[in-house]
Write an enzyme that holds these catalytic residues in place. Structure first.
Site, PDB file in Angstrom:
ATOM      1  N   TRP A  21      51.211  31.299  38.254  1.00 24.90           N
ATOM      2  CA  TRP A  21      51.876  29.993  38.252  1.00 24.90           C
ATOM      3  C   TRP A  21      51.028  28.878  38.851  1.00 24.90           C
ATOM      4  CZ3 TRP A  21      56.451  28.854  42.058  1.00 24.90           C
ATOM      5  CH2 TRP A  21      56.880  27.525  41.909  1.00 24.90           C
ATOM      6  N   TYR A  54      51.159  25.742  32.989  1.00 23.80           N
ATOM      7  CA  TYR A  54      50.442  26.027  34.230  1.00 23.80           C
ATOM      8  C   TYR A  54      49.012  25.495  34.135  1.00 23.80           C
ATOM      9  CZ  TYR A  54      54.266  29.347  35.192  1.00 23.80           C
ATOM     10  OH  TYR A  54      55.496  29.927  35.405  1.00 23.80           O
ATOM     11  N   PRO A 207      59.603  35.685  45.101  1.00 22.63           N
ATOM     12  CA  PRO A 207      60.327  36.650  45.939  1.00 22.63           C
ATOM     13  C   PRO A 207      59.984  36.522  47.425  1.00 22.63           C
ATOM     14  CG  PRO A 207      58.565  37.759  44.745  1.00 22.63           C
ATOM     15  CD  PRO A 207      58.665  36.379  44.176  1.00 22.63           C
ATOM     16  N   ARG A 228      49.094  28.450  51.645  1.00 22.73           N
ATOM     17  CA  ARG A 228      49.561  27.577  50.564  1.00 22.73           C
ATOM     18  C   ARG A 228      49.987  26.211  51.098  1.00 22.73           C
ATOM     19  NH1 ARG A 228      53.617  29.998  46.249  1.00 22.73           N
ATOM     20  NH2 ARG A 228      51.649  30.965  45.681  1.00 22.73           N
ATOM     21  N   GLY A 286      52.126  36.419  42.848  1.00 23.90           N
ATOM     22  CA  GLY A 286      50.887  35.723  42.567  1.00 23.90           C
ATOM     23  C   GLY A 286      49.896  36.079  43.658  1.00 23.90           C
ATOM     24  N   SER A 288      46.021  34.594  45.629  1.00 24.35           N
ATOM     25  CA  SER A 288      44.791  33.812  45.701  1.00 24.35           C
ATOM     26  C   SER A 288      43.638  34.679  46.191  1.00 24.35           C
ATOM     27  CB  SER A 288      44.972  32.602  46.630  1.00 24.35           C
ATOM     28  OG  SER A 288      45.403  33.022  47.918  1.00 24.35           O
ATOM     29  N   GLN A 292      45.847  40.547  48.457  1.00 24.87           N
ATOM     30  CA  GLN A 292      47.271  40.228  48.442  1.00 24.87           C
ATOM     31  C   GLN A 292      47.999  41.032  47.374  1.00 24.87           C
ATOM     32  OE1 GLN A 292      46.815  35.979  47.816  1.00 24.87           O
ATOM     33  NE2 GLN A 292      47.447  35.540  49.919  1.00 24.87           N
ATOM     34  N   GLU A 295      48.721  44.553  48.698  1.00 28.38           N
ATOM     35  CA  GLU A 295      49.808  44.548  49.675  1.00 28.38           C
ATOM     36  C   GLU A 295      51.167  44.496  48.996  1.00 28.38           C
ATOM     37  OE1 GLU A 295      51.695  41.879  53.330  1.00 28.38           O
ATOM     38  OE2 GLU A 295      49.814  41.268  52.397  1.00 28.38           O
ATOM     39  N   ASN A 296      51.309  43.595  48.033  1.00 28.39           N
ATOM     40  CA  ASN A 296      52.606  43.432  47.370  1.00 28.39           C
ATOM     41  C   ASN A 296      52.982  44.627  46.504  1.00 28.39           C
ATOM     42  OD1 ASN A 296      53.256  40.888  48.435  1.00 28.39           O
ATOM     43  ND2 ASN A 296      52.005  39.839  46.902  1.00 28.39           N
TER      44      ASN A 296
END
Length: 337
Positions: A21, A54, A207, A228, A286, A288, A292, A295-296
């Site tokens: 996004w 986007y 989320p 962010r 998402g 960067s 990350q 981890e998710n």
């Protein structure tokens, strides 16, 4: 990685889905974006979500380049249509037949594929008859350019009307893509029950509430460097409203013991929480940075005990947004250009 059916269809998607996004084509360099997509693939993610709007079409190009060389049949690629793109002329927006037909061709070209698995109406278009929109979507499906149809941020009533027309036209409207998190639950009262009745799944975005539920933003303190909220290319604008809610930020910190008891990070707890909802097919994440993603993805398959879900509700209390009427205000009532 676990997989779930999308709506009442035979299509299965990865319950952690990668979305680009507000990162690809704008906030991160293309090589970093490609590394994030590679990390997603390595972690077992097969489903990728984007939209023509986007980064004004650049995100689709970046995703297409990053997925080049992968076996197309092993992937599920989603995109969307509605918002202004290109020069933003008077027909470069909405869900008219003209815009849908021109937009699907542009999206396929940028993504480097002959078809998308899911083509989504990014918002409800009050300026175009719903019959025109659904007929155009039906023609997109029959031409082989999309397998299934979905929507984003439609109300329960709009879902019901769109689903009825889709059935008449012999196509499958199988998904809804709303914002959903521990602190943003506006879909629970109306959209989720209606969707469950109609055989529509949720593919939820934000989320982790733009990063707020990671716990990195502390009440009364400046945003961490590199976060962010510190980004001047769009990230700070998106998250600004949440960071002004001191009580919310305090209560999020109170979730730390819950995450620790479950042996999860705060981000994993947030992603796992949305996946406890049976009507949710996937949580959109998402990234960067590639780490990350890893981890998710660890949130896939996590089951949060009922007593912990109750405890989370008690901790967040009145900071949770629940008003279902908010969804009706998301789609512009007039054309954007």
């Amino acid at each position: 990685m676990r997989f779930r059916h999308l709506g009442r269809s035979g299509l299965k998607i990865s319950e952690i889905t990668y979305g680009n996004w507000i990162t690809h084509g704008s906030q991160v360099e293309n090589d970093t974006a490609a590394a994030c997509v590679r990390a997603a693939l390595d972690a077992g993610i097969t489903t990728f979500d984007t939209a023509d709007v986007y980064a004004n079409t650049k995100a689709e190009e970046v995703l297409g380049d990053a997925l080049a060389g992968e076996r197309r049949e092993s992937l599920e690629i989603f995109t969307k249509v509605y918002f202004p793109t290109g020069p933003k002329g008077h027909n470069d927006t909405g869900l008219s037949r003209k815009h849908i037909m021109e937009s699907i061709n542009g999206s396929l070209r940028r993504l480097g594929t002959d078809y998308v698995d899911l083509y989504q109406a990014h918002r409800f278009d009050y300026a175009t008859p719903l019959e025109e929109t659904m007929q155009a979507f039906a023609d997109v499906v029959r031409s082989g350019k999309a397998h299934y149809i979905g929507v984003s941020e439609w109300t329960a009533e709009q879902l019901r009307s769109g689903h009825a027309l889709a059935r008449e036209l012999g196509i499958s409207l199988v998904s809804s893509q709303p914002q959903y998190s521990m602190v943003w639950r506006v879909i629970e009262e109306e959209v989720v029950p209606t969707s469950a009745e109609l055989g529509i799944s949720q593919i939820v975005f934000s989320p982790v509430a733009q990063g707020v539920l990671t716990g990195k933003y502390l009440p009364g303190q400046p945003a961490p460097e590199g976060s962010r909220a510190a980004d001047t290319q769009g990230g700070a604008t998106m998250i600004g409203g949440l960071l002004g809610k001191e009580e919310l930020l305090r209560r999020v910190q109170d979730l730390r013991p819950v995450a620790e008891e479950l042996n999860l990070t705060m981000a994993q707890l947030a992603v796992a929480w949305v996946l406890q909802n049976d009507n949710v097919a996937a949580a959109l994440i998402g990234a960067s940075r590639p780490e990350q993603v890893a981890e998710n993805v660890a949130a896939s398959g996590v089951e949060i005990p009922e007593e912990m879900l109750t405890r989370i509700d008690q901790i967040l209390g009145e900071t949770v947004v629940r008003d279902p009427r908010i969804t009706d205000d998301v789609s512009p009532k007039e054309r954007l250009c």
